[in-house]
Design a protein around this motif. Structure first.
Motif, PDB file in Angstrom:
ATOM      1  N   PHE A 127       0.856  -1.191   0.000  1.00 43.87           N
ATOM      2  CA  PHE A 127       0.000   0.000   0.000  1.00 43.87           C
ATOM      3  C   PHE A 127       0.890   1.239   0.000  1.00 43.87           C
ATOM      4  CE2 PHE A 127      -2.898   3.183   1.795  1.00 43.87           C
ATOM      5  CZ  PHE A 127      -4.077   2.891   1.116  1.00 43.87           C
ATOM      6  N   PRO A 128       0.538   2.305  -0.733  1.00 43.00           N
ATOM      7  CA  PRO A 128       1.376   3.511  -0.738  1.00 43.00           C
ATOM      8  C   PRO A 128       1.613   4.041   0.677  1.00 43.00           C
ATOM      9  CG  PRO A 128      -0.341   3.647  -2.414  1.00 43.00           C
ATOM     10  CD  PRO A 128      -0.662   2.437  -1.586  1.00 43.00           C
ATOM     11  N   ASN A 129       2.766   4.663   0.880  1.00 39.24           N
ATOM     12  CA  ASN A 129       3.075   5.222   2.201  1.00 39.24           C
ATOM     13  C   ASN A 129       2.092   6.331   2.589  1.00 39.24           C
ATOM     14  OD1 ASN A 129       5.253   3.516   2.487  1.00 39.24           O
ATOM     15  ND2 ASN A 129       6.730   5.008   1.701  1.00 39.24           N
ATOM     16  N   MET A 130       1.565   7.020   1.581  1.00 37.83           N
ATOM     17  CA  MET A 130       0.600   8.090   1.832  1.00 37.83           C
ATOM     18  C   MET A 130      -0.379   8.157   0.669  1.00 37.83           C
ATOM     19  SD  MET A 130       1.406  12.139   2.466  1.00 37.83           S
ATOM     20  CE  MET A 130       0.187  13.420   2.186  1.00 37.83           C
ATOM     21  N   VAL A 131      -1.657   8.194   1.003  1.00 34.23           N
ATOM     22  CA  VAL A 131      -2.704   8.389  -0.001  1.00 34.23           C
ATOM     23  C   VAL A 131      -3.475   9.643   0.358  1.00 34.23           C
ATOM     24  CG1 VAL A 131      -4.895   7.501  -0.885  1.00 34.23           C
ATOM     25  CG2 VAL A 131      -2.935   5.967  -0.658  1.00 34.23           C
ATOM     26  N   LEU A 132      -3.629  10.494  -0.631  1.00 32.32           N
ATOM     27  CA  LEU A 132      -4.421  11.715  -0.493  1.00 32.32           C
ATOM     28  C   LEU A 132      -5.562  11.610  -1.491  1.00 32.32           C
ATOM     29  CD1 LEU A 132      -3.026  15.340  -0.518  1.00 32.32           C
ATOM     30  CD2 LEU A 132      -4.806  14.670  -2.111  1.00 32.32           C
ATOM     31  N   SER A 133      -6.796  11.764  -1.025  1.00 34.10           N
ATOM     32  CA  SER A 133      -7.916  11.551  -1.934  1.00 34.10           C
ATOM     33  C   SER A 133      -9.079  12.476  -1.632  1.00 34.10           C
ATOM     34  CB  SER A 133      -8.387  10.092  -1.860  1.00 34.10           C
ATOM     35  OG  SER A 133      -9.468   9.863  -2.749  1.00 34.10           O
ATOM     36  N   SER A 134      -9.778  12.847  -2.705  1.00 37.26           N
ATOM     37  CA  SER A 134     -11.010  13.609  -2.574  1.00 37.26           C
ATOM     38  C   SER A 134     -12.199  12.755  -2.983  1.00 37.26           C
ATOM     39  CB  SER A 134     -10.944  14.861  -3.473  1.00 37.26           C
ATOM     40  OG  SER A 134     -10.750  14.474  -4.831  1.00 37.26           O
ATOM     41  N   SER A 135     -12.059  11.465  -2.778  1.00 39.02           N
ATOM     42  CA  SER A 135     -13.133  10.536  -3.136  1.00 39.02           C
ATOM     43  C   SER A 135     -13.495   9.685  -1.925  1.00 39.02           C
ATOM     44  CB  SER A 135     -12.685   9.642  -4.293  1.00 39.02           C
ATOM     45  OG  SER A 135     -13.682   8.706  -4.624  1.00 39.02           O
ATOM     46  N   PHE A 136     -14.788   9.525  -1.697  1.00 35.04           N
ATOM     47  CA  PHE A 136     -15.240   8.618  -0.636  1.00 35.04           C
ATOM     48  C   PHE A 136     -15.219   7.224  -1.254  1.00 35.04           C
ATOM     49  CE2 PHE A 136     -18.193   6.739   2.438  1.00 35.04           C
ATOM     50  CZ  PHE A 136     -17.751   7.311   3.608  1.00 35.04           C
ATOM     51  N   ASP A 137     -14.063   6.565  -1.168  1.00 37.68           N
ATOM     52  CA  ASP A 137     -13.793   5.421  -2.028  1.00 37.68           C
ATOM     53  C   ASP A 137     -13.628   4.128  -1.246  1.00 37.68           C
ATOM     54  OD1 ASP A 137     -11.317   5.918  -0.862  1.00 37.68           O
ATOM     55  OD2 ASP A 137     -10.554   6.975  -2.621  1.00 37.68           O
ATOM     56  N   ASN A 138     -12.970   3.162  -1.893  1.00 39.77           N
ATOM     57  CA  ASN A 138     -12.949   1.795  -1.367  1.00 39.77           C
ATOM     58  C   ASN A 138     -12.117   1.594  -0.106  1.00 39.77           C
ATOM     59  OD1 ASN A 138     -14.717   0.500  -3.191  1.00 39.77           O
ATOM     60  ND2 ASN A 138     -13.134   0.467  -4.763  1.00 39.77           N
ATOM     61  N   VAL A 139     -11.310   2.568   0.289  1.00 38.68           N
ATOM     62  CA  VAL A 139     -10.605   2.389   1.564  1.00 38.68           C
ATOM     63  C   VAL A 139     -11.585   2.481   2.740  1.00 38.68           C
ATOM     64  CG1 VAL A 139      -8.432   3.290   0.644  1.00 38.68           C
ATOM     65  CG2 VAL A 139      -9.973   4.823   1.893  1.00 38.68           C
ATOM     66  N   PHE A 140     -12.825   2.883   2.462  1.00 38.06           N
ATOM     67  CA  PHE A 140     -13.847   2.894   3.501  1.00 38.06           C
ATOM     68  C   PHE A 140     -14.620   1.576   3.563  1.00 38.06           C
ATOM     69  CE2 PHE A 140     -13.007   7.387   2.879  1.00 38.06           C
ATOM     70  CZ  PHE A 140     -13.069   7.889   4.166  1.00 38.06           C
TER      71      PHE A 140
END
Length: 329
Positions: free
Chosen positions: A58-71
């Motif tokens: 998994f990336p060391n850092m993820v920045l996202s403006s999406s309510f996506d699959n990590v939820f």
């Protein structure tokens, strides 16, 4: 690895590249970043990052403006609940955010900004009907065929491949399946948010009385003499911009986290109606504005991605079943 809305991408990436360049010169360390540009570009990696089985993949850092699959519940159980990530939330938290409870109490997610979802009302098309003031109001059948929600499809013969699933989830949480059916009954059309902003207040046959739209695009609607931005009394929906940063990598990620949560980029976000959670910026919020967040208890006690799939299917089944593209896991 990161993504944010198209209107913000170039300024955000220019600042990021300057930070990385200076860091490389001063420290002799090259940080690798993947930040796709253009509308709709680079989404495939984000659609699959939750499928990894090993945290090292998994990336060391993820920045996202999406309510996506990590939820998704499975991702929470595999990685988030096990403490692999650490929040770096700026303090003190401004009251509007503390009041809505958007800070992660488990300190895994950093919420660095929000997209407030509001109403843009066309007064001529509304006629003698009351201006909606709360989210429950838009479910009233008096607004039949008078609402437009966010959605995109390739052409008129294709089903919608993108739509406001966050709205559907919020309606489902507060009003259940029947609430989604009421929203479907009142929905005239789905349009891209940019198109909403362009046609609101015009005589376009695609227009309607009420647009459910991000604050930024409501704010730049060119026909403000015929339209009004209505901030719901119970709060604009707070769609989160989040960071997931690995606890074991915080030291080397520090320069990226400080840039993303810092005052300079925060003021830029605030000026463009994507308000950050940084206490040092000047805000444009209307007086007495509130935000409405799903609640972390709700997020953690449910598989929110499964609920989004359910809510979307219910909405389209009640509205126009043939226009629905099933959401993939």
């Amino acid at each position: 690895m990161g993504r944010i809305p198209v209107p913000l991408k170039y300024t955000f990436k220019d600042g990021l590249e300057a930070i990385l360049r200076n860091y490389r010169i001063e420290k002799g360390i090259r940080l690798k970043c993947y930040f796709p540009m253009g509308g709709g570009s680079g989404y495939s990696p984000f659609q699959h990052i939750h499928e990894v089985d090993n945290i090292d993949d998994f990336p060391n850092m993820v920045l996202s403006s999406s309510f996506d699959n990590v939820f998704e519940k499975n991702f929470f159980e595999k990685f988030i609940d096990k403490g692999y990530f650490q929040a770096c939330q700026p303090k003190p938290l401004p009251p509007i955010y503390a009041d809505c409870g958007i800070e992660d109490p488990e300190k895994r997610f950093t919420i660095f900004a929000v997209v407030p979802i509001v109403f843009l009302v066309d007064h001529w098309r509304l006629g003698g009907l009351p201006v909606p003031g709360r989210w429950s109001d838009i479910l009233d059948p008096i607004y039949h065929d008078k609402i437009i929600v966010g959605g995109w499809r390739k052409d008129e013969k294709s089903p919608y491949s993108e739509f406001n699933t966050f709205l559907f989830l919020n309606i489902y949480k507060d009003h259940g399946i029947q609430g989604l059916k009421h929203l479907a009954y009142n929905t005239k059309n789905m349009l891209h948010y940019v198109h909403m902003s362009r046609i609101a207040g015009s005589d376009s046959e695609l227009g309607a009385a009420i647009y459910i739209i991000p604050w930024f695009l409501a704010d730049i609607c060119p026909r403000r003499g015929k339209t009004s931005v209505i901030w719901p009394e119970d709060g604009a929906l707070a769609f989160p911009f989040y960071i997931l940063a690995k606890k074991a990598k915080l030291e080397e990620l520090d320069v990226l986290i400080k840039y993303t949560t810092g005052r300079k980029i925060g003021q830029y976000l605030s000026d463009n109606c994507y308000p950050p959670l940084n206490p040092e910026v000047e805000y444009r919020y209307p007086e007495n504005a509130k935000l409405k967040w799903l609640g972390w208890d709700y997020v953690r006690s449910n598989d929110t991605m499964e609920l989004i799939r359910l809510a979307s299917e219910v909405f389209f089944e009640a509205w126009q079943p043939l226009l629905f593209t099933k959401i993939e896991t």
